[in-house]
Design a protein around this motif. Sequence first.
Motif, PDB file in Angstrom:
ATOM      1  N   GLU A 140     -11.754   9.806   2.944  1.00 41.63           N
ATOM      2  CA  GLU A 140     -11.048   9.591   4.203  1.00 41.63           C
ATOM      3  C   GLU A 140     -10.546   8.147   4.294  1.00 41.63           C
ATOM      4  O   GLU A 140     -11.338   7.205   4.246  1.00 41.63           O
ATOM      5  CB  GLU A 140     -11.960   9.900   5.394  1.00 41.63           C
ATOM      6  CG  GLU A 140     -12.328  11.363   5.515  1.00 41.63           C
ATOM      7  CD  GLU A 140     -13.010  11.676   6.834  1.00 41.63           C
ATOM      8  OE1 GLU A 140     -13.042  10.787   7.716  1.00 41.63           O
ATOM      9  OE2 GLU A 140     -13.513  12.807   6.989  1.00 41.63           O
ATOM     10  N   LEU A 141      -9.240   8.023   4.444  1.00 38.10           N
ATOM     11  CA  LEU A 141      -8.594   6.719   4.579  1.00 38.10           C
ATOM     12  C   LEU A 141      -7.966   6.647   5.957  1.00 38.10           C
ATOM     13  O   LEU A 141      -7.176   7.517   6.331  1.00 38.10           O
ATOM     14  CB  LEU A 141      -7.522   6.552   3.500  1.00 38.10           C
ATOM     15  CG  LEU A 141      -6.821   5.206   3.371  1.00 38.10           C
ATOM     16  CD1 LEU A 141      -7.791   4.134   2.906  1.00 38.10           C
ATOM     17  CD2 LEU A 141      -5.641   5.314   2.404  1.00 38.10           C
ATOM     18  N   THR A 142      -8.330   5.628   6.748  1.00 35.93           N
ATOM     19  CA  THR A 142      -7.764   5.549   8.097  1.00 35.93           C
ATOM     20  C   THR A 142      -6.273   5.243   8.024  1.00 35.93           C
ATOM     21  O   THR A 142      -5.788   4.614   7.072  1.00 35.93           O
ATOM     22  CB  THR A 142      -8.450   4.452   8.934  1.00 35.93           C
ATOM     23  OG1 THR A 142      -8.206   3.178   8.331  1.00 35.93           O
ATOM     24  CG2 THR A 142      -9.935   4.702   9.063  1.00 35.93           C
ATOM     25  N   GLU A 143      -5.551   5.703   9.033  1.00 39.48           N
ATOM     26  CA  GLU A 143      -4.103   5.483   9.070  1.00 39.48           C
ATOM     27  C   GLU A 143      -3.777   3.996   9.037  1.00 39.48           C
ATOM     28  O   GLU A 143      -2.815   3.561   8.405  1.00 39.48           O
ATOM     29  CB  GLU A 143      -3.539   6.120  10.340  1.00 39.48           C
ATOM     30  CG  GLU A 143      -2.032   6.009  10.444  1.00 39.48           C
ATOM     31  CD  GLU A 143      -1.530   6.548  11.767  1.00 39.48           C
ATOM     32  OE1 GLU A 143      -0.393   6.202  12.126  1.00 39.48           O
ATOM     33  OE2 GLU A 143      -2.256   7.285  12.438  1.00 39.48           O
ATOM     34  N   GLU A 144      -4.611   3.210   9.704  1.00 35.59           N
ATOM     35  CA  GLU A 144      -4.379   1.765   9.738  1.00 35.59           C
ATOM     36  C   GLU A 144      -4.497   1.152   8.351  1.00 35.59           C
ATOM     37  O   GLU A 144      -3.829   0.178   8.026  1.00 35.59           O
ATOM     38  CB  GLU A 144      -5.380   1.116  10.698  1.00 35.59           C
ATOM     39  CG  GLU A 144      -5.124  -0.360  10.940  1.00 35.59           C
ATOM     40  CD  GLU A 144      -6.097  -0.956  11.934  1.00 35.59           C
ATOM     41  OE1 GLU A 144      -6.056  -2.178  12.125  1.00 35.59           O
ATOM     42  OE2 GLU A 144      -6.891  -0.197  12.507  1.00 35.59           O
ATOM     43  N   GLN A 145      -5.369   1.745   7.502  1.00 34.02           N
ATOM     44  CA  GLN A 145      -5.582   1.214   6.161  1.00 34.02           C
ATOM     45  C   GLN A 145      -4.451   1.588   5.197  1.00 34.02           C
ATOM     46  O   GLN A 145      -4.212   0.904   4.214  1.00 34.02           O
ATOM     47  CB  GLN A 145      -6.900   1.758   5.604  1.00 34.02           C
ATOM     48  CG  GLN A 145      -8.144   1.108   6.174  1.00 34.02           C
ATOM     49  CD  GLN A 145      -8.493  -0.184   5.473  1.00 34.02           C
ATOM     50  OE1 GLN A 145      -8.050  -0.432   4.364  1.00 34.02           O
ATOM     51  NE2 GLN A 145      -9.266  -1.026   6.133  1.00 34.02           N
ATOM     52  N   ALA A 146      -3.788   2.716   5.481  1.00 30.95           N
ATOM     53  CA  ALA A 146      -2.793   3.237   4.532  1.00 30.95           C
ATOM     54  C   ALA A 146      -1.440   2.556   4.726  1.00 30.95           C
ATOM     55  O   ALA A 146      -0.544   3.082   5.364  1.00 30.95           O
ATOM     56  CB  ALA A 146      -2.656   4.754   4.716  1.00 30.95           C
ATOM     57  N   TYR A 147      -1.301   1.379   4.177  1.00 25.00           N
ATOM     58  CA  TYR A 147      -0.041   0.665   4.394  1.00 25.00           C
ATOM     59  C   TYR A 147       0.487  -0.046   3.155  1.00 25.00           C
ATOM     60  O   TYR A 147       1.686  -0.234   2.992  1.00 25.00           O
ATOM     61  CB  TYR A 147      -0.205  -0.356   5.520  1.00 25.00           C
ATOM     62  CG  TYR A 147      -1.221  -1.425   5.247  1.00 25.00           C
ATOM     63  CD1 TYR A 147      -0.869  -2.613   4.601  1.00 25.00           C
ATOM     64  CD2 TYR A 147      -2.547  -1.264   5.635  1.00 25.00           C
ATOM     65  CE1 TYR A 147      -1.816  -3.592   4.346  1.00 25.00           C
ATOM     66  CE2 TYR A 147      -3.496  -2.240   5.383  1.00 25.00           C
ATOM     67  CZ  TYR A 147      -3.116  -3.399   4.746  1.00 25.00           C
ATOM     68  OH  TYR A 147      -4.057  -4.365   4.487  1.00 25.00           O
ATOM     69  N   ASN A 148      -0.363  -0.456   2.233  1.00 21.87           N
ATOM     70  CA  ASN A 148       0.074  -1.311   1.126  1.00 21.87           C
ATOM     71  C   ASN A 148       0.087  -0.516  -0.178  1.00 21.87           C
ATOM     72  O   ASN A 148      -0.934  -0.351  -0.830  1.00 21.87           O
ATOM     73  CB  ASN A 148      -0.866  -2.523   1.015  1.00 21.87           C
ATOM     74  CG  ASN A 148      -0.349  -3.528   0.002  1.00 21.87           C
ATOM     75  OD1 ASN A 148       0.822  -3.483  -0.391  1.00 21.87           O
ATOM     76  ND2 ASN A 148      -1.213  -4.426  -0.418  1.00 21.87           N
ATOM     77  N   ARG A 149       1.254  -0.011  -0.559  1.00 20.52           N
ATOM     78  CA  ARG A 149       1.359   0.863  -1.728  1.00 20.52           C
ATOM     79  C   ARG A 149       1.611   0.037  -2.993  1.00 20.52           C
ATOM     80  O   ARG A 149       2.734  -0.122  -3.439  1.00 20.52           O
ATOM     81  CB  ARG A 149       2.487   1.875  -1.518  1.00 20.52           C
ATOM     82  CG  ARG A 149       2.260   2.803  -0.348  1.00 20.52           C
ATOM     83  CD  ARG A 149       3.326   3.880  -0.286  1.00 20.52           C
ATOM     84  NE  ARG A 149       4.667   3.330  -0.169  1.00 20.52           N
ATOM     85  CZ  ARG A 149       5.232   2.956   0.965  1.00 20.52           C
ATOM     86  NH1 ARG A 149       4.543   3.049   2.101  1.00 20.52           N
ATOM     87  NH2 ARG A 149       6.461   2.478   0.988  1.00 20.52           N
ATOM     88  N   THR A 150       0.538  -0.474  -3.584  1.00 18.53           N
ATOM     89  CA  THR A 150       0.660  -1.228  -4.834  1.00 18.53           C
ATOM     90  C   THR A 150       0.671  -0.253  -6.005  1.00 18.53           C
ATOM     91  O   THR A 150       0.171   0.874  -5.899  1.00 18.53           O
ATOM     92  CB  THR A 150      -0.517  -2.197  -4.992  1.00 18.53           C
ATOM     93  OG1 THR A 150      -1.722  -1.430  -5.139  1.00 18.53           O
ATOM     94  CG2 THR A 150      -0.646  -3.108  -3.783  1.00 18.53           C
ATOM     95  N   PRO A 151       1.203  -0.666  -7.151  1.00 16.36           N
ATOM     96  CA  PRO A 151       1.204   0.222  -8.334  1.00 16.36           C
ATOM     97  C   PRO A 151      -0.200   0.684  -8.729  1.00 16.36           C
ATOM     98  O   PRO A 151      -0.398   1.839  -9.100  1.00 16.36           O
ATOM     99  CB  PRO A 151       1.829  -0.660  -9.421  1.00 16.36           C
ATOM    100  CG  PRO A 151       2.695  -1.620  -8.673  1.00 16.36           C
ATOM    101  CD  PRO A 151       1.964  -1.905  -7.394  1.00 16.36           C
ATOM    102  N   ASN A 152      -1.173  -0.223  -8.635  1.00 21.67           N
ATOM    103  CA  ASN A 152      -2.542   0.140  -9.006  1.00 21.67           C
ATOM    104  C   ASN A 152      -3.117   1.184  -8.051  1.00 21.67           C
ATOM    105  O   ASN A 152      -3.807   2.130  -8.463  1.00 21.67           O
ATOM    106  CB  ASN A 152      -3.433  -1.107  -9.016  1.00 21.67           C
ATOM    107  CG  ASN A 152      -4.686  -0.900  -9.857  1.00 21.67           C
ATOM    108  OD1 ASN A 152      -4.624  -0.279 -10.906  1.00 21.67           O
ATOM    109  ND2 ASN A 152      -5.805  -1.413  -9.396  1.00 21.67           N
ATOM    110  N   LEU A 153      -2.837   1.036  -6.745  1.00 23.06           N
ATOM    111  CA  LEU A 153      -3.299   1.994  -5.750  1.00 23.06           C
ATOM    112  C   LEU A 153      -2.711   3.378  -6.019  1.00 23.06           C
ATOM    113  O   LEU A 153      -3.428   4.379  -6.043  1.00 23.06           O
ATOM    114  CB  LEU A 153      -2.909   1.519  -4.345  1.00 23.06           C
ATOM    115  CG  LEU A 153      -3.171   2.511  -3.205  1.00 23.06           C
ATOM    116  CD1 LEU A 153      -4.659   2.726  -3.008  1.00 23.06           C
ATOM    117  CD2 LEU A 153      -2.530   2.048  -1.915  1.00 23.06           C
ATOM    118  N   LEU A 154      -1.402   3.439  -6.235  1.00 23.28           N
ATOM    119  CA  LEU A 154      -0.738   4.721  -6.461  1.00 23.28           C
ATOM    120  C   LEU A 154      -1.223   5.376  -7.760  1.00 23.28           C
ATOM    121  O   LEU A 154      -1.363   6.597  -7.826  1.00 23.28           O
ATOM    122  CB  LEU A 154       0.778   4.522  -6.489  1.00 23.28           C
ATOM    123  CG  LEU A 154       1.403   4.065  -5.159  1.00 23.28           C
ATOM    124  CD1 LEU A 154       2.882   3.791  -5.327  1.00 23.28           C
ATOM    125  CD2 LEU A 154       1.174   5.102  -4.076  1.00 23.28           C
ATOM    126  N   ALA A 155      -1.497   4.554  -8.768  1.00 28.12           N
ATOM    127  CA  ALA A 155      -2.009   5.097 -10.029  1.00 28.12           C
ATOM    128  C   ALA A 155      -3.393   5.715  -9.826  1.00 28.12           C
ATOM    129  O   ALA A 155      -3.693   6.801 -10.351  1.00 28.12           O
ATOM    130  CB  ALA A 155      -2.074   3.997 -11.084  1.00 28.12           C
TER     131      ALA A 155
END
Length: 468
Positions: A140-155
């Motif tokens: 579970e990821l809070t909506e407030e946390q889901a903001y910074n889409r880095t390449p490492n995160l997306l991978a």
Amino acid sequence: MIDKIINESNEFKSIKNDISLTNIDILRAFSENWIFLVYQPQFDFRNGDLLGVETLSRIRHPVYGDLKPDKFLPLIKDMGLMLHLFNLVLDKATSALGIFATNIKLSINICQNILQEDICDFIIDVCRKNNFTYSNLILELTEEQAYNRTPNLLANLARLELNNIKLSIDDFGTGYASLDQLINFPFSELKIDRKFISGICHDYKRQQMTKLSLFLAQSLGINCVAEGVEDKETWEYLRELGVDICQGYYTGKPLPIYEFKELYNLFIETKKNKPLVYKNATILILVNKSLSISAFERLLSKELDDYTIITESYTDTETINNILRDYAISFIISEYILFEKFKNIKFDTDINNASLLLLTDKKFDDNLKIKSNVIPIIRSGTLQEDVRNIIHNIKQNQTLLNPIYESLSKQEQAVTKLLIAGFTNKYIARELNLNEKTISTYKKRVLNKLNVNSTVELYQVLGHSIVK
């Protein structure tokens, strides 16, 4: 006396409201095992099935008592220990739920900083170690946390998705850029925040926000969870609206693992109409130096290969209480020489209906009657024979039901289980495909047969024996 109770209550409330944890408290919480978990059940709105749990952290402080996350989580974040907390929660939760023989979903909170790390292999390794199916895990990821889409995160998210580990957007509607995050992150679940659920039946704005969130989830083909369902009226409104999953105090408060085990067993038996036995039960072996622990464990494992066996050399009461707090223990095996020390163990709260098998050189001792769940086993002189006696008692104990309960008809037994679990006549009627008047008749008949006046008395008579 009343004045004294009121004063003590006010002093306790004052302490609770004046909690000030330090960095040292947090470090001790990790090093001394103060952190424990509770599990809030989640149910299918359509058919009442028990689908999963969200695990929630608590700290058992020696002065302040049990603390909720709002009291310690900000400090853990400031100290940079969120990854450490996530690792601990993942290990404890998957270990506790690994004994359940069905697809119970497990939701664990995670923050974005952790998802920047190479976390996928670690998660899979922990789940495998604890015999937990990692495809049943939801992060579970809070909506407030889901903001910074880095390449490492997306991978990392892509790897988690490839391994069928789900991602849920928590507290939906309270953050920002919600639609953008739903497009760019592989969410499979949307959780409507409790602030929109509370008072929804009489608040037009909350109703519209909830309907929009539900429509969005349905349009994207993902599950919609309502958090904070606190009463029957709210539950019925959300069910009619078409929300998928219910989470809240109305259907279940956060439970310690041993209470969740009882709830789980009631549902499994009701759904499958089978006698209740423990599957993959957990056995705790407490010994001192006089017993060959490795040989003892090996002999037990041969006959009880589906069981989880935990061994502990008896050291201190706190260590044992922590094990009982964190695991759904079904049986404890120990020696009579340690019996006196068991008086300081929280049998009535942390053990509940677990059975204590005591190896003793004496004949039945009146002291063993102190606890109803104590089973004395006279030593035979050989380890192999002792183990055979223990296994016999464990298997006999599994299928033992209260003879009073056995006197009820099958339909009365089904109604009784759900009454003891705390469900309303309306819920039971829908679950058993009967009308409410029929359930009311069954309830009166059961109470009359057992000579009790209420479901509270019914639980006192049958509650623990039914889940054995």
